[in-house]
Design a protein around this motif. Sequence first.
Motif, PDB file in Angstrom:
ATOM      1  N   GLN A 113       0.831  -1.206   0.000  1.00 37.03           N
ATOM      2  CA  GLN A 113       0.000   0.000   0.000  1.00 37.03           C
ATOM      3  C   GLN A 113       0.870   1.263   0.000  1.00 37.03           C
ATOM      4  OE1 GLN A 113      -3.569  -0.396   2.134  1.00 37.03           O
ATOM      5  NE2 GLN A 113      -3.801   1.802   2.464  1.00 37.03           N
ATOM      6  N   LYS A 114       1.977   1.184   0.749  1.00 37.55           N
ATOM      7  CA  LYS A 114       2.900   2.319   0.819  1.00 37.55           C
ATOM      8  C   LYS A 114       3.518   2.592  -0.568  1.00 37.55           C
ATOM      9  CE  LYS A 114       6.436   3.858   3.988  1.00 37.55           C
ATOM     10  NZ  LYS A 114       7.508   3.404   4.830  1.00 37.55           N
ATOM     11  N   PRO A 159      -0.205   9.369  -4.940  1.00 34.98           N
ATOM     12  CA  PRO A 159      -0.604   9.840  -3.604  1.00 34.98           C
ATOM     13  C   PRO A 159      -2.058  10.325  -3.552  1.00 34.98           C
ATOM     14  CG  PRO A 159       1.244  11.132  -4.492  1.00 34.98           C
ATOM     15  CD  PRO A 159       0.835  10.191  -5.549  1.00 34.98           C
ATOM     16  N   GLU A 181       0.898   4.154  -2.785  1.00 29.67           N
ATOM     17  CA  GLU A 181       0.629   5.555  -2.423  1.00 29.67           C
ATOM     18  C   GLU A 181       1.761   6.488  -2.856  1.00 29.67           C
ATOM     19  OE1 GLU A 181      -2.369   4.606   1.279  1.00 29.67           O
ATOM     20  OE2 GLU A 181      -0.272   5.098   1.700  1.00 29.67           O
ATOM     21  N   GLU A 182       2.965   5.940  -2.929  1.00 28.53           N
ATOM     22  CA  GLU A 182       4.089   6.751  -3.423  1.00 28.53           C
ATOM     23  C   GLU A 182       3.903   7.062  -4.910  1.00 28.53           C
ATOM     24  OE1 GLU A 182       7.910   5.003  -2.759  1.00 28.53           O
ATOM     25  OE2 GLU A 182       7.643   5.047  -0.590  1.00 28.53           O
ATOM     26  N   ASP A 216      -7.059   6.807  -2.926  1.00 30.57           N
ATOM     27  CA  ASP A 216      -7.279   6.122  -1.647  1.00 30.57           C
ATOM     28  C   ASP A 216      -7.292   4.609  -1.917  1.00 30.57           C
ATOM     29  OD1 ASP A 216      -7.957   5.250   0.839  1.00 30.57           O
ATOM     30  OD2 ASP A 216     -10.030   5.994   0.781  1.00 30.57           O
TER      31      ASP A 216
END
Lengths: 75, 507
Positions: free
Chosen positions: A5-6, A13, A9-10, A16
């Motif tokens: 997930q990280k 961003p 998101e990078e 969701d």
Amino acid sequence: MEQLQKILEEIRPDVDFASEDRLIDNGVLDSIDIIAIVTAVNNAYDVEINVQYLLPEHFNSVEAIYRLICKLQDE
Amino acid sequence: MSLISFPFFVFVLVLMAAYYLMPCKWQWVVIPVFNLLFYMSYGAVAVCFLAVTMFLTYAMGILLNRTDDHFGALRKACADKEQKKKYKADCVKTKKRIMLVGLFVDFVLWFLFKFTGLFSFSPLGISIYTFIAAGYCIDVYRGKYRAEKNLFKYASFLSFFPHIVQGPFSRYDALKDTLFAGRRCSFERLEQGIIRIVWGCFKKLVIADRMKAAIDMILPRDSGYGGVYVFLLFVILPIQLYADFSGYMDIVAGICHMLGIRLQENFKQPFFARSIDEFWRRWHITLGAWFRDYLFYPVSMSRVVQKISARCKDKLSPVLVRMIPSYIALFFVWSATGLWHGKSWNFLLWGWINLLCIVSGMQFKPFYERIKGRLHITEENKCWRLFQMARTFLIFGFAEMVSDIPSIYGIWTKCRSLVCEHNWYLAARPLQLFPGLEIRDLVILGIGILLMLILDILKEKNVDIYGLAGRIPVFFRYLGYVSLFYAVILLGYSGKNAAGGFMYEQF
């Protein structure tokens, strides 16, 4: 899962990833995002996602991508 | 047989009659017969080359299926996990060999006609059917769907006359259900199809051909038209090409609509795009999708490219490392797209202009975002959106001009004249700006382009055009249809510089 997930998101961003489960079907991710995700996942998990796996069901949600990684690691 | 000709009108009439007189179950049989008739009208020799591609890719599909079935049965019967893995690897290896041999022969034929100059002619639509057939084989190789067993059904698909001249690049899985399903004749569908055909003819004959007359006078290097005329080219080239190409698509989509067949749309209001990247997702959509699925993904995900990216992991920023595969693949995609349009270097340059715009947009996105933040510009700001659309439009216009001028000196002369030739005062005298066109032509163009814009705005707002037309009282609706029909007949451009054929036919 959290690491994945990280990574996602990078790359995007503004999305969701925790709640979105139709990333491809709803056009949230485009082809450039997909390649960025594939490259990041290949590097982070030491797997090789090839073109055959480029199906919406493998990229529609974080869970789906995680399942694909587990499948490739098992092979 | 040109799409805008009396023989083609008769051809469509007979096709409709034959299609709807057939029992629903056998309606699809009419399609390959009319495909053949249509293709034969361009010369019987070309049919042979189409047949070679057709038989080759049909056989390849069957072979790929058989390979899958063979190794699938072996794996099913085997209990050992390692052996199963070996069977899977062997299956992939065998399938890859079959596919590569097939694609090689398929593309060699295309290459011979397109690039070597060995032949004095080029089979109609060779660039289209070669790519459609290649896409079909790659899809079967990837297991996206099973190959078609019925040769006539495959022939109906590959040689489908509405897509064989200029596209769209149909996909077998998207077209097969609608192509082979039987249906009864519907008055509503016929009416909607006819009006879309007439609208396509209007775009082509009234707008595109009329503008082409002015473009042909301005474009040549030694035409004597520079400065403001070159800027004018940036503006009118995209509109002319859009009216021409989308006009063709409206005609073939209208014919398919009358038959109840859904053809993939090739345009989605391209001039509302806010970046070149978005523009190419709205213009010639099926060509972009072809290059995305069969070139961009395989190159960017290939071992070599992924290795290059992995090697840069410790040397470059993580963002750039992730983008490297896309940048490398985009270089191949835009070089290939350029060469697909023509073998001369100016088409390659055209591709690289698009590449530069897309890559710089991606790479400098954070920088642009910071600037926008400082200037308090939001994405919703209407002026900003208009600026983005105008910028995209003009970049596309400039790139089109580059692709239309076959010498670097010619391009340089045109660009230099933008600064050196002091005739910008003519911008205030629009009636003198369009060589070869009279006031009457300009008024017709103005009204035609306005109609095109209104329709695109409605489509952009997701208005169902057919539904909207259906709500207009019958008298006024038919008055509109008849007016449009007469506009095509009376206002269709027939000057000495009339373009005649469609621009994309040459590809």
